[in-house]
Design a protein around this motif. Sequence first.
Motif, short mmCIF file in Angstrom:
data_model
loop_
_atom_site.label_atom_id
_atom_site.label_comp_id
_atom_site.label_asym_id
_atom_site.label_seq_id
_atom_site.Cartn_x
_atom_site.Cartn_y
_atom_site.Cartn_z
N ILE A 151 5.84 10.16 -2.08
CA ILE A 151 5.22 8.91 -1.62
C ILE A 151 3.71 9.07 -1.38
N ILE A 152 3.16 8.04 -1.87
CA ILE A 152 1.90 7.85 -2.04
C ILE A 152 1.43 6.63 -0.95
N VAL A 153 0.36 6.72 -0.08
CA VAL A 153 0.01 5.78 0.76
C VAL A 153 -1.33 5.65 0.62
N ALA A 154 -1.97 4.32 0.41
CA ALA A 154 -3.24 3.90 0.04
C ALA A 154 -3.85 3.16 1.27
N ASN A 155 -4.95 3.61 1.67
CA ASN A 155 -5.76 2.52 2.71
C ASN A 155 -7.31 2.81 2.47
N ARG A 156 -8.03 1.99 3.53
CA ARG A 156 -9.33 1.87 3.26
C ARG A 156 -9.88 2.48 4.48
N LEU A 181 -6.23 8.04 -0.82
CA LEU A 181 -4.66 8.30 -1.01
C LEU A 181 -4.14 9.42 -0.56
N THR A 182 -3.15 9.46 0.12
CA THR A 182 -2.43 10.64 0.89
C THR A 182 -1.01 10.42 0.21
N LYS A 183 -0.58 11.67 -0.65
CA LYS A 183 0.51 12.00 -0.95
C LYS A 183 1.38 12.93 -0.22
N PHE A 184 2.61 12.62 -0.22
CA PHE A 184 3.59 13.29 0.40
C PHE A 184 4.56 13.65 -0.51
N TYR A 185 5.05 15.11 -0.66
CA TYR A 185 5.82 15.49 -1.46
C TYR A 185 6.65 16.59 -1.17
N LYS A 186 7.76 17.07 -1.75
CA LYS A 186 8.58 18.11 -1.24
C LYS A 186 8.40 19.25 -2.15
N ASN A 201 0.70 -1.15 -0.09
CA ASN A 201 -0.18 -0.04 -0.01
C ASN A 201 0.70 1.45 -0.03
N VAL A 202 2.21 1.10 -0.26
CA VAL A 202 3.10 2.24 -0.09
C VAL A 202 3.60 2.19 -1.68
N TYR A 203 3.59 3.69 -2.24
CA TYR A 203 4.03 3.73 -3.77
C TYR A 203 5.26 4.80 -3.43
N PHE A 204 6.48 4.36 -4.01
CA PHE A 204 7.46 5.59 -3.84
C PHE A 204 7.48 6.09 -5.44
N GLY A 205 7.84 7.53 -5.41
CA GLY A 205 7.78 7.93 -6.65
C GLY A 205 8.79 7.52 -7.57
N ASP A 206 10.06 7.41 -6.95
CA ASP A 206 11.31 6.61 -7.71
C ASP A 206 11.70 5.23 -7.21
N PRO A 207 10.89 4.21 -7.76
CA PRO A 207 11.12 2.75 -7.24
C PRO A 207 12.66 2.18 -7.42
N THR A 208 13.43 3.04 -8.03
CA THR A 208 14.90 2.59 -8.24
C THR A 208 15.93 3.17 -7.14
N ASN A 209 15.31 3.88 -6.15
CA ASN A 209 16.12 4.53 -5.40
C ASN A 209 15.96 4.15 -3.80
N ASP A 210 16.88 3.56 -3.17
CA ASP A 210 16.41 3.05 -1.90
C ASP A 210 16.37 3.82 -1.02
N ASP A 211 16.79 5.14 -1.07
CA ASP A 211 16.77 6.34 0.01
C ASP A 211 15.53 6.92 0.12
N VAL A 212 14.78 6.85 1.15
CA VAL A 212 13.47 7.02 1.28
C VAL A 212 13.37 8.73 1.06
N SER A 268 -12.46 -0.44 -5.16
CA SER A 268 -11.09 -0.68 -5.87
C SER A 268 -10.10 -0.96 -4.89
N THR A 269 -10.10 -2.47 -4.39
CA THR A 269 -9.46 -3.05 -3.47
C THR A 269 -8.49 -4.11 -4.10
N GLU A 270 -8.42 -4.26 -5.39
CA GLU A 270 -7.48 -5.09 -6.10
C GLU A 270 -6.01 -5.18 -5.60
N TYR A 271 -5.63 -3.87 -5.35
CA TYR A 271 -4.33 -3.58 -5.04
C TYR A 271 -4.15 -3.48 -3.61
N MET A 272 -5.20 -3.61 -2.59
CA MET A 272 -5.06 -3.36 -1.30
C MET A 272 -4.44 -4.57 -0.57
#
Length: 440
Positions: free
Chosen positions: A88-93, A144-149, A71-82, A121-125
């Motif tokens: 960063i997008i968080v999905a919850n019900r 959906l909650t999006k955190f950005y700089k 349920n956590v989606y990183f904007g750059d999935p190729t970077n391991d530095d949070v 829309s729970t197929e990815y939960m």
Amino acid sequence: MSAMSDYFRVQSERLQFDDKKERVLRNAYNAGTGVLYTYWDPQAKTGLYADEMRRTPITGDIACEVLDVENVYFGDPTNDDVQAQPFIIVANRQTVDSVRREAKANGVADEEIARITADDSTEYMAGELGANGDKNGVAKVTVLTKFYKEWNTTGTAYTVKAVKVTDKVTVRPPWDTGLHRYPFAVYLWERRRNCAYGDSEVTYLIPNQIAINRMITASVWAVMVMGMPIMVVDGDAVTGPVTNEPGQIITVNGVEGDVRQVAGFLNPPQFSPAFSDNVEQMIAQTLTQSGANNAALGDIRPDNASAIIAVREAATMPLTMQKNRFYTFVEDVARIWADYWIAHYGRRALKVVEENGTWYMPFDGERYRDLLITTRIDVGTSNLWSEAQSIATLDNLFDRKVLDVSQYLSRLPRGTVPNLEGLMRELKERPVTEEVLLNE
């Protein structure tokens, strides 16, 4: 900073941080990645007051939640530095009623609030009930909650902002969190090159588990065939049903000679007795390579403390990298909490519990806006031997006169001596006898 370290322990107890750490570790072990999300709860009660008359209570404090990595989606999935992620997008019900209440509190128009309705829309939960969380009749909607700089015009400074939406309505418009770090602490069980998500221990155990399951299945099948071999029956001579039950009478028609030629058993193949040894050996090697030996599993007799320590060190060697990454994870949590304290606490008192007792330190977050906060985790080893071994060690020290009566009693395991505090008080109040004076 020292007082904030003590306050971190107080907050850890309030937030049940030990339970959160266990859940993060379990998620990382099974799924490869564990995520702890820290957020600001404006309704949390602190027990503090802004005035001496105790009429204006101070509310609001941090809260923590363990998220499923699905349920956590990183904007750059190729970077391991949070902290280097663009967003960063968080999905919850959540229930429709709670989302509507939150939208109303954030000043959303009534016609927009009416558009917040249940969805499927729970197929990815993630989660056991994530596929369909509305079976119990509770209307839910995906949020959906999006955190950005958001950087300044010169690109020299930024602040972390967030926005919360559903598929149709903006529940909370973009707001400034006041933080300088993303409020997510991520723990990876096994690192993957150029990937923000980790590999789980289960991934490497699946081939071994499949081989073990097949071997055990073959072993069980062989024992069953040897105990209940397959029966072969002449269908022309035996017309009735054959159940292979003990004592069953089989009717035979038109057979001349030996009736034992009508029915018989097939001889099963020979089963090697070393087959079971191979299964046990594979299980033992899998556990050893994973660091799950007798000391880690608690299957060791606590007779020799030195031997137990040596076995424990050998057991933890395969998990050294995981341990170091877990310490870094806890340090990241401490930085996030301190960021919240400085950004949202304002003026309040911090409860500090230390050896000298409990006291409250005046705190003003504005004074520490430019403070460079550093964190370090002090880790101590735990005892793997039993209380009996501890008592035996204390007895030896007492017999050698290394410890006196007070030192010996104060170090006994809790509950060993009934009313230990009363006994200690009586020993201190006992008058000095002549024999003691002569010995001195």
